[in-house]
Scaffold this motif. Structure first.
Motif, PDB file in Angstrom:
ATOM      1  N   LEU A  31       0.737  -1.084  -0.017  1.00 29.01           N
ATOM      2  CA  LEU A  31       0.016   0.008  -0.071  1.00 29.01           C
ATOM      3  C   LEU A  31       0.806   1.320  -0.050  1.00 29.01           C
ATOM      4  N   ILE A  32       0.658   2.115  -1.057  1.00 30.63           N
ATOM      5  CA  ILE A  32       1.395   3.441  -1.094  1.00 30.63           C
ATOM      6  C   ILE A  32       0.743   4.537  -0.477  1.00 30.63           C
ATOM      7  N   GLN A  33       0.927   5.378   0.299  1.00 33.40           N
ATOM      8  CA  GLN A  33       0.169   6.417   0.856  1.00 33.40           C
ATOM      9  C   GLN A  33       1.233   7.365   0.882  1.00 33.40           C
ATOM     10  N   GLY A  34       0.528   8.780   0.448  1.00 28.52           N
ATOM     11  CA  GLY A  34       1.042   9.811   0.541  1.00 28.52           C
ATOM     12  C   GLY A  34       0.336  11.303  -0.005  1.00 28.52           C
ATOM     13  N   LYS A  35       0.735  12.285   0.121  1.00 30.12           N
ATOM     14  CA  LYS A  35       0.181  13.518  -0.425  1.00 30.12           C
ATOM     15  C   LYS A  35      -0.074  13.463  -1.733  1.00 30.12           C
ATOM     16  N   SER A  36      -1.112  14.177  -2.179  1.00 31.49           N
ATOM     17  CA  SER A  36      -1.256  14.426  -4.024  1.00 31.49           C
ATOM     18  C   SER A  36       0.114  15.120  -4.422  1.00 31.49           C
ATOM     19  N   GLY A  37       0.317  14.368  -5.507  1.00 35.40           N
ATOM     20  CA  GLY A  37       1.380  15.115  -6.289  1.00 35.40           C
ATOM     21  C   GLY A  37       2.912  14.156  -5.848  1.00 35.40           C
ATOM     22  N   ALA A  38       2.941  13.298  -4.845  1.00 35.53           N
ATOM     23  CA  ALA A  38       3.907  12.417  -4.527  1.00 35.53           C
ATOM     24  C   ALA A  38       4.355  11.624  -5.535  1.00 35.53           C
ATOM     25  N   GLY A  39       3.739  11.280  -6.722  1.00 38.74           N
ATOM     26  CA  GLY A  39       4.164  10.647  -7.645  1.00 38.74           C
ATOM     27  C   GLY A  39       3.512   9.042  -7.549  1.00 38.74           C
ATOM     28  N   LYS A  40       2.425   9.021  -6.723  1.00 39.38           N
ATOM     29  CA  LYS A  40       2.081   7.686  -6.882  1.00 39.38           C
ATOM     30  C   LYS A  40       1.334   6.855  -7.971  1.00 39.38           C
ATOM     31  N   THR A  41       0.570   8.093  -8.686  1.00 39.14           N
ATOM     32  CA  THR A  41      -0.003   7.462 -10.086  1.00 39.14           C
ATOM     33  C   THR A  41       1.088   7.198 -11.018  1.00 39.14           C
ATOM     34  N   THR A  42       2.188   8.166 -10.963  1.00 38.50           N
ATOM     35  CA  THR A  42       3.153   8.549 -11.587  1.00 38.50           C
ATOM     36  C   THR A  42       3.886   7.138 -11.816  1.00 38.50           C
ATOM     37  N   LEU A  43       4.286   6.511 -10.525  1.00 43.11           N
ATOM     38  CA  LEU A  43       4.613   5.172 -10.311  1.00 43.11           C
ATOM     39  C   LEU A  43       4.058   4.190 -11.447  1.00 43.11           C
ATOM     40  N   PHE A  44       2.964   3.932 -11.370  1.00 40.62           N
ATOM     41  CA  PHE A  44       1.956   3.258 -12.440  1.00 40.62           C
ATOM     42  C   PHE A  44       2.276   3.243 -13.850  1.00 40.62           C
ATOM     43  N   LYS A  45       2.315   4.775 -14.100  1.00 38.95           N
ATOM     44  CA  LYS A  45       2.803   5.115 -15.508  1.00 38.95           C
ATOM     45  C   LYS A  45       4.072   4.477 -15.698  1.00 38.95           C
ATOM     46  N   ILE A  46       4.954   4.732 -15.122  1.00 40.57           N
ATOM     47  CA  ILE A  46       6.298   4.127 -15.210  1.00 40.57           C
ATOM     48  C   ILE A  46       6.382   2.591 -15.641  1.00 40.57           C
ATOM     49  N   LEU A  47       5.718   1.860 -14.562  1.00 41.54           N
ATOM     50  CA  LEU A  47       5.689   0.203 -14.473  1.00 41.54           C
ATOM     51  C   LEU A  47       4.747  -0.121 -15.720  1.00 41.54           C
ATOM     52  N   LEU A  48       3.951   0.457 -16.306  1.00 38.90           N
ATOM     53  CA  LEU A  48       3.102   0.524 -17.550  1.00 38.90           C
ATOM     54  C   LEU A  48       3.975   0.732 -18.821  1.00 38.90           C
ATOM     55  N   GLY A  49       5.137   1.517 -18.387  1.00 40.98           N
ATOM     56  CA  GLY A  49       5.902   1.907 -19.840  1.00 40.98           C
ATOM     57  C   GLY A  49       5.327   3.308 -20.612  1.00 40.98           C
ATOM     58  N   PHE A  50       4.612   3.808 -19.815  1.00 38.47           N
ATOM     59  CA  PHE A  50       3.861   5.280 -20.425  1.00 38.47           C
ATOM     60  C   PHE A  50       4.900   6.393 -19.685  1.00 38.47           C
ATOM     61  N   GLU A  51       5.519   6.129 -18.975  1.00 40.80           N
ATOM     62  CA  GLU A  51       6.480   7.190 -18.442  1.00 40.80           C
ATOM     63  C   GLU A  51       7.950   6.792 -18.389  1.00 40.80           C
ATOM     64  N   GLN A  52       8.860   7.462 -19.019  1.00 41.23           N
ATOM     65  CA  GLN A  52      10.294   7.157 -18.944  1.00 41.23           C
ATOM     66  C   GLN A  52      10.822   7.758 -17.809  1.00 41.23           C
ATOM     67  N   VAL A  53      11.623   7.174 -17.158  1.00 38.10           N
ATOM     68  CA  VAL A  53      12.571   7.528 -16.100  1.00 38.10           C
ATOM     69  C   VAL A  53      13.907   8.542 -16.570  1.00 38.10           C
ATOM     70  N   ASP A  54      14.333   9.359 -15.914  1.00 37.83           N
ATOM     71  CA  ASP A  54      15.437   9.958 -16.326  1.00 37.83           C
ATOM     72  C   ASP A  54      16.671   9.284 -16.001  1.00 37.83           C
ATOM     73  N   GLN A  55      16.838   8.661 -14.782  1.00 36.48           N
ATOM     74  CA  GLN A  55      17.782   7.792 -14.512  1.00 36.48           C
ATOM     75  C   GLN A  55      17.283   6.746 -13.576  1.00 36.48           C
ATOM     76  N   GLY A  56      18.046   5.679 -13.559  1.00 37.68           N
ATOM     77  CA  GLY A  56      17.670   4.412 -12.630  1.00 37.68           C
ATOM     78  C   GLY A  56      17.240   3.394 -13.494  1.00 37.68           C
ATOM     79  N   VAL A  57      16.906   2.198 -12.726  1.00 42.67           N
ATOM     80  CA  VAL A  57      16.556   0.940 -13.629  1.00 42.67           C
ATOM     81  C   VAL A  57      15.297   0.602 -12.797  1.00 42.67           C
ATOM     82  N   VAL A  58      14.132   0.100 -14.008  1.00 45.56           N
ATOM     83  CA  VAL A  58      13.316  -0.428 -13.503  1.00 45.56           C
ATOM     84  C   VAL A  58      12.874  -1.944 -14.115  1.00 45.56           C
ATOM     85  N   THR A  59      12.717  -2.940 -13.235  1.00 40.74           N
ATOM     86  CA  THR A  59      12.443  -4.138 -14.058  1.00 40.74           C
ATOM     87  C   THR A  59      11.161  -4.767 -13.290  1.00 40.74           C
ATOM     88  N   ILE A  60      10.561  -5.863 -14.104  1.00 39.65           N
ATOM     89  CA  ILE A  60       9.601  -6.505 -13.487  1.00 39.65           C
ATOM     90  C   ILE A  60      10.016  -7.668 -14.045  1.00 39.65           C
TER      91      ILE A  60
END
Length: 203
Positions: A31-60
């Protein structure tokens, strides 16, 4: 199963993620909790490949989320959006189209009936147009499709916000009992302090 290592993401001069590390093991519920704008929904976009990260590694499943693997990765994931994005059509047509496109999974009519009963959805709903559904019916329809597709990874964005208290508890208990890897974004108290969930708080 899901791993983000030293992930940086900046949009319009704002740091969405700055060195984010997150690991979700197979069949773990987070469960991820945090204030609005903390990037929670953005995380899902990254995992779905709709958002590209600037640095780092994301794997499934050990596969990097890139153009070479994204099709295979998306086949593992069911994403339930907060807005329950469904086109304006009859419910039965939408369900049929989803399973027509998803060639690896046939629609099981017995499971459809069973899950509709579990979610307290009247079978007449299948003939209704999405625009005529209440918020709670739309949310339960999204959950119905999730349960039927039965994918190994679920990304759930506010999945119980439009449900009454009894249905919330029923759905949460059932979801947490599944052998699935699940990330939940929710402000709903029903998920909190649940022994089946690991809570991650983002500021």
């Amino acid at each position: 199963m899901i791993k983000l290592e030293s992930v940086y993401l900046n949009r319009d001069g704002n740091d969405i993620f700055s060195g984010l590390n997150l690991s979700v093991m197979k069949n773990e519920k987070v469960l991820i909790q945090g204030k609005s704008g903390a990037g929670k929904t953005t995380l899902f976009k990254i995992l779905l490949g709709f958002e590209q990260v600037d640095q780092g590694v994301v794997t499934i499943n050990g596969q990097t989320i890139d153009k070479f693997h994204i099709k295979q990765i998306r086949e593992l994931i069911f994403y339930l959006s907060q807005d329950i994005d469904l086109r304006n059509d009859q419910v039965c047509n939408i369900i049929d189209e989803i399973f027509t496109r998803n060639r690896k999974k046939d629609l099981n009519k017995k499971k459809l009936e069973s899950f509709m009963e579990f979610l307290e959805l009247n079978h007449m709903l299948l003939e209704q147009n999405v625009k005529n559904l209440s918020g709670g019916e739309r949310q339960r329809m999204g959950l119905l499709i999730c349960f039927l597709l039965d994918r190994p990874v679920w990304l759930l964005d506010e999945p119980t916000s439009a449900l009454d208290d009894n249905m919330k508890k029923k759905v949460v208990d059932w979801i947490l009992d599944q052998n699935k890897t699940i990330i939940i974004v929710s402000h709903d108290d029903v998920w909190k302090n649940n022994p089946g969930v690991k809570t991650v708080r983002w500021m």
